[in-house]
Motif scaffolding. Structure first.
Motif, PDB file in Angstrom:
ATOM      1  N   THR A 276      -3.481   2.537   7.451  1.00 37.19           N
ATOM      2  CA  THR A 276      -3.512   1.846   6.128  1.00 37.19           C
ATOM      3  C   THR A 276      -3.076   0.022   5.844  1.00 37.19           C
ATOM      4  O   THR A 276      -3.577  -0.491   5.185  1.00 37.19           O
ATOM      5  CB  THR A 276      -2.356   2.725   5.172  1.00 37.19           C
ATOM      6  OG1 THR A 276      -2.853   3.909   5.000  1.00 37.19           O
ATOM      7  CG2 THR A 276      -2.187   2.099   3.666  1.00 37.19           C
TER       8      THR A 276
ATOM      9  N   PRO B 220      -4.747  -0.866  -1.310  1.00 35.72           N
ATOM     10  CA  PRO B 220      -5.290   0.431  -0.796  1.00 35.72           C
ATOM     11  C   PRO B 220      -4.242   1.640  -0.937  1.00 35.72           C
ATOM     12  O   PRO B 220      -3.092   1.321  -0.878  1.00 35.72           O
ATOM     13  CB  PRO B 220      -5.621   0.415   0.459  1.00 35.72           C
ATOM     14  CG  PRO B 220      -4.888  -0.708   0.958  1.00 35.72           C
ATOM     15  CD  PRO B 220      -4.409  -1.740  -0.151  1.00 35.72           C
ATOM     16  N   TYR B 221      -4.658   2.702  -1.084  1.00 38.59           N
ATOM     17  CA  TYR B 221      -3.811   3.950  -0.910  1.00 38.59           C
ATOM     18  C   TYR B 221      -4.409   5.064  -0.403  1.00 38.59           C
ATOM     19  O   TYR B 221      -5.662   5.206  -0.587  1.00 38.59           O
ATOM     20  CB  TYR B 221      -3.124   4.040  -2.461  1.00 38.59           C
ATOM     21  CG  TYR B 221      -4.274   4.452  -3.772  1.00 38.59           C
ATOM     22  CD1 TYR B 221      -4.408   5.717  -3.891  1.00 38.59           C
ATOM     23  CD2 TYR B 221      -4.584   3.668  -4.268  1.00 38.59           C
ATOM     24  CE1 TYR B 221      -5.298   5.988  -4.939  1.00 38.59           C
ATOM     25  CE2 TYR B 221      -5.571   3.764  -5.201  1.00 38.59           C
ATOM     26  CZ  TYR B 221      -5.864   4.956  -5.737  1.00 38.59           C
ATOM     27  OH  TYR B 221      -6.838   5.173  -6.791  1.00 38.59           O
ATOM     28  N   ALA B 222      -3.495   6.248  -0.013  1.00 40.53           N
ATOM     29  CA  ALA B 222      -4.193   7.207   0.462  1.00 40.53           C
ATOM     30  C   ALA B 222      -3.207   8.475   0.160  1.00 40.53           C
ATOM     31  O   ALA B 222      -2.047   8.533  -0.192  1.00 40.53           O
ATOM     32  CB  ALA B 222      -4.209   7.075   2.100  1.00 40.53           C
TER      33      ALA B 222
ATOM     34  N   ALA C  90      -6.150  -1.494   6.936  1.00 39.69           N
ATOM     35  CA  ALA C  90      -7.083  -1.421   5.697  1.00 39.69           C
ATOM     36  C   ALA C  90      -6.773  -2.503   4.897  1.00 39.69           C
ATOM     37  O   ALA C  90      -7.388  -3.048   4.196  1.00 39.69           O
ATOM     38  CB  ALA C  90      -7.204  -0.110   5.077  1.00 39.69           C
ATOM     39  N   HIS C  91      -5.464  -2.676   4.586  1.00 37.15           N
ATOM     40  CA  HIS C  91      -4.902  -3.796   3.612  1.00 37.15           C
ATOM     41  C   HIS C  91      -5.189  -5.000   4.314  1.00 37.15           C
ATOM     42  O   HIS C  91      -5.641  -5.912   3.398  1.00 37.15           O
ATOM     43  CB  HIS C  91      -3.305  -3.611   3.557  1.00 37.15           C
ATOM     44  CG  HIS C  91      -2.590  -4.514   2.721  1.00 37.15           C
ATOM     45  ND1 HIS C  91      -1.516  -4.822   2.546  1.00 37.15           N
ATOM     46  CD2 HIS C  91      -3.164  -4.955   1.392  1.00 37.15           C
ATOM     47  CE1 HIS C  91      -1.258  -5.825   1.896  1.00 37.15           C
ATOM     48  NE2 HIS C  91      -2.176  -5.813   0.929  1.00 37.15           N
TER      49      HIS C  91
ATOM     50  N   PHE D 154     -15.076   4.429  10.168  1.00 38.28           N
ATOM     51  CA  PHE D 154     -13.807   3.470   9.370  1.00 38.28           C
ATOM     52  C   PHE D 154     -13.234   2.797  10.338  1.00 38.28           C
ATOM     53  O   PHE D 154     -13.177   1.588  10.333  1.00 38.28           O
ATOM     54  CB  PHE D 154     -12.952   4.377   8.580  1.00 38.28           C
ATOM     55  CG  PHE D 154     -11.985   3.764   7.950  1.00 38.28           C
ATOM     56  CD1 PHE D 154     -11.964   2.773   6.965  1.00 38.28           C
ATOM     57  CD2 PHE D 154     -10.554   3.905   8.217  1.00 38.28           C
ATOM     58  CE1 PHE D 154     -11.201   2.054   6.205  1.00 38.28           C
ATOM     59  CE2 PHE D 154      -9.551   3.324   7.547  1.00 38.28           C
ATOM     60  CZ  PHE D 154      -9.816   2.589   6.809  1.00 38.28           C
TER      61      PHE D 154
ATOM     62  N   GLU E 298     -11.719   7.573   3.591  1.00 36.26           N
ATOM     63  CA  GLU E 298     -11.898   7.697   5.006  1.00 36.26           C
ATOM     64  C   GLU E 298     -10.817   8.579   5.510  1.00 36.26           C
ATOM     65  O   GLU E 298     -11.060   9.232   6.933  1.00 36.26           O
ATOM     66  CB  GLU E 298     -12.492   6.500   5.665  1.00 36.26           C
ATOM     67  CG  GLU E 298     -13.668   5.968   5.394  1.00 36.26           C
ATOM     68  CD  GLU E 298     -13.577   4.942   4.263  1.00 36.26           C
ATOM     69  OE1 GLU E 298     -14.313   4.007   3.922  1.00 36.26           O
ATOM     70  OE2 GLU E 298     -12.241   4.979   3.530  1.00 36.26           O
ATOM     71  N   LEU E 299      -9.618   8.464   5.087  1.00 38.25           N
ATOM     72  CA  LEU E 299      -8.441   9.118   5.796  1.00 38.25           C
ATOM     73  C   LEU E 299      -8.185  10.529   5.138  1.00 38.25           C
ATOM     74  O   LEU E 299      -7.156  10.970   5.432  1.00 38.25           O
ATOM     75  CB  LEU E 299      -6.946   8.324   5.396  1.00 38.25           C
ATOM     76  CG  LEU E 299      -7.108   6.906   5.612  1.00 38.25           C
ATOM     77  CD1 LEU E 299      -5.533   6.135   5.433  1.00 38.25           C
ATOM     78  CD2 LEU E 299      -7.767   6.562   7.223  1.00 38.25           C
TER      79      LEU E 299
ATOM     80  N   PRO F  35       0.803  -1.008   0.016  1.00 37.43           N
ATOM     81  CA  PRO F  35       0.059  -0.160   0.269  1.00 37.43           C
ATOM     82  C   PRO F  35       0.803   1.219  -0.045  1.00 37.43           C
ATOM     83  O   PRO F  35       2.083   1.201   0.479  1.00 37.43           O
ATOM     84  CB  PRO F  35      -0.719  -0.190   1.297  1.00 37.43           C
ATOM     85  CG  PRO F  35      -0.568  -1.459   1.612  1.00 37.43           C
ATOM     86  CD  PRO F  35       0.541  -2.063   1.106  1.00 37.43           C
TER      87      PRO F  35
ATOM     88  N   ARG G  33      -9.417  -3.715   1.755  1.00 39.51           N
ATOM     89  CA  ARG G  33      -9.719  -2.667   1.113  1.00 39.51           C
ATOM     90  C   ARG G  33      -9.076  -2.646  -0.074  1.00 39.51           C
ATOM     91  O   ARG G  33      -7.541  -2.859  -0.020  1.00 39.51           O
ATOM     92  CB  ARG G  33      -9.462  -1.493   2.071  1.00 39.51           C
ATOM     93  CG  ARG G  33     -10.790  -1.456   3.116  1.00 39.51           C
ATOM     94  CD  ARG G  33     -12.077  -0.746   2.518  1.00 39.51           C
ATOM     95  NE  ARG G  33     -11.748   0.247   1.725  1.00 39.51           N
ATOM     96  CZ  ARG G  33     -12.262   1.568   2.091  1.00 39.51           C
ATOM     97  NH1 ARG G  33     -12.580   1.562   3.346  1.00 39.51           N
ATOM     98  NH2 ARG G  33     -12.010   2.526   1.116  1.00 39.51           N
TER      99      ARG G  33
ATOM    100  N   LEU H 239      -8.428   5.296  -0.070  1.00 39.72           N
ATOM    101  CA  LEU H 239      -8.844   5.345   1.463  1.00 39.72           C
ATOM    102  C   LEU H 239      -9.601   6.587   1.598  1.00 39.72           C
ATOM    103  O   LEU H 239      -8.914   7.487   2.379  1.00 39.72           O
ATOM    104  CB  LEU H 239      -7.961   4.845   2.269  1.00 39.72           C
ATOM    105  CG  LEU H 239      -7.436   3.384   2.120  1.00 39.72           C
ATOM    106  CD1 LEU H 239      -6.159   3.092   3.116  1.00 39.72           C
ATOM    107  CD2 LEU H 239      -8.366   2.271   2.355  1.00 39.72           C
TER     108      LEU H 239
END
Length: 388
Positions: free
Chosen positions: A332, A205-207, A335-336, A372, A346-347, A180, A340, A344
């Motif tokens: 994160t 996932p990523y943010a 989430a991973h 979340f 929600e972040l 991620p 997910r 993301l």
């Protein structure tokens, strides 16, 4: 859940403060002030503990981590007692820092980063590795046909062109390595169609983008207030003075423009219009790792009565950013583990320019974040089983 935190820009002020802070928390030498994930609303079994975090990273710089920590202690960013107490631990992290890769093509450099990430994960028997970009702000890249889709990108990076800016090159490598990615900067990162598509293919996932630590944090609280009270903001002007490496980088007009664009977006999207005024960023070397922001807001109330508000923010960027870097790595990773995929959203609470967010209101972002966290801690079946 043993989690690697791979920092791009690992010898910079934010990364060094994050590493020292993470080591101090693990050793019980400091409290978690500033770590949002330690609040009751977010804390829970889905998050890796501070003891589970293993640090590594890349950097162009070669200054030893202990020397960087000593310099930050001398400037008042971190306590000198922690640097003295954690020398052995920092020396161990030093062994996990790698020079920025070189190669004839970007494909060669991507492959080198993938090898470093894979070796790091294997050597420490990590469940997962989260890459966090805390490097210098980049200028926006020129469009390239290779940005269109993963196949076009794969072909393009094998050639002689510099197809990807550094943030995107590292993001590309992270995805290929199954990691991620979090972009704490306003740089491009994964904001290219080829990379977002690859993240979906890789089920990762990523943010991002651009950590919200100072003036913009205050804006995200005040702007909704004006909107909810139906007060007309006529102008909003800000001046930011900062030193350190970030300030020196933002002395470059192209990098400065990318940062300003990120900082200004909160007003237009929260108020529904863009008031007169802008944000100016100036480099003042004397300030070192501290920054000062001054904002002037003029607004009109009932019957057009004119009023004004001013605020000044003086803070230490590294000390504000570092706990958020640890928070984002933990969230994160969780989430991973929960399966997910994709952005993301929600972040968004943590960012000036959040991915896919429909609100910049800090209160609304907080509500999304806490919901979340509750879902992460409940697990897929509502239990508290978070194995692996």
């Amino acid at each position: 859940m043993r989690t690697g935190v791979w920092l791009v820009g690992a010898r910079g002020s934010v990364a060094t403060t994050s590493i020292v802070g993470g080591l101090a928390l693990r050793a019980g030498l400091a409290g978690p002030t500033g770590c949002v994930t330690e609040l009751p609303e977010l804390r829970g079994p889905a998050l890796p503990s501070f003891a589970d975090l293993v640090f590594g990273g890349h950097d162009l710089a070669t200054t030893p981590l202990c020397k960087r920590a000593e310099a930050l202690a001398a400037s008042g960013v971190i306590p000198g007692r922690l640097v003295a107490a954690l020398r052995d631990e920092m020396a161990a992290v030093e062994q996990e820092l790698r020079p920025a890769p070189t190669g004839d093509t970007q494909a060669d450099r991507v492959a080198a980063v993938v090898r470093d990430l894979t070796d790091f994960r294997t050597r420490h028997e990590l469940d997962r590795v989260v890459m966090v970009n805390v490097s210098a702000t980049e200028a926006a890249p020129r469009p390239h046909p290779g940005h269109a889709d993963p196949a076009a990108l794969r072909d393009a990076v094998a050639g002689p062109d510099e197809v990807l800016p550094p943030s995107s090159l590292y993001g590309y490598a992270a995805l290929l390595a199954g990691c991620p990615y979090v972009d704490f900067t306003p740089s491009t990162g994964l904001r290219l169609p080829a990379l977002t598509a690859l993240a979906e293919e890789a089920q990762l996932p990523y943010a991002g983008h651009d950590g919200k630590t100072g003036e913009t944090l205050v804006k995200s609280v005040l702007a909704p207030m004006f909107a909810m009270r139906n007060l007309a903001v006529r102008s909003w002007s800000g001046t930011n003075l900062l030193g350190g490496g970030d300030g020196a980088t933002l002395a470059d007009p192209a990098a400065n423009a990318a940062k300003v664009q990120s900082k200004q977006r909160v007003l237009g999207e929260t108020l529904g219009y863009v008031p007169q005024g802008g944000t100016r960023i100036e480099y003042v070397e004397e300030l070192g790792d501290f920054k000062t922001a001054w904002d002037l807001i003029t607004f009109a109330g009932f019957l057009g009565t004119g009023m004004r508000m001013e605020f000044t923010w003086h803070g230490c960027d590294s000390a504000l950013a570092a706990p958020l870097v640890l928070d984002l790595a933990r969230l994160t990773a969780a989430a991973h583990a929960a399966g997910r995929v994709g952005p993301l959203v929600e972040l968004g609470f943590f960012f000036k320019d959040p991915l896919g967010a429909s609100t910049h209101s800090l209160a609304e972002q907080w509500a999304r974040l806490t919901d979340f966290a509750k879902r992460l801690h409940a697990g897929p079946d509502g239990s508290d089983d978070h194995a692996g």
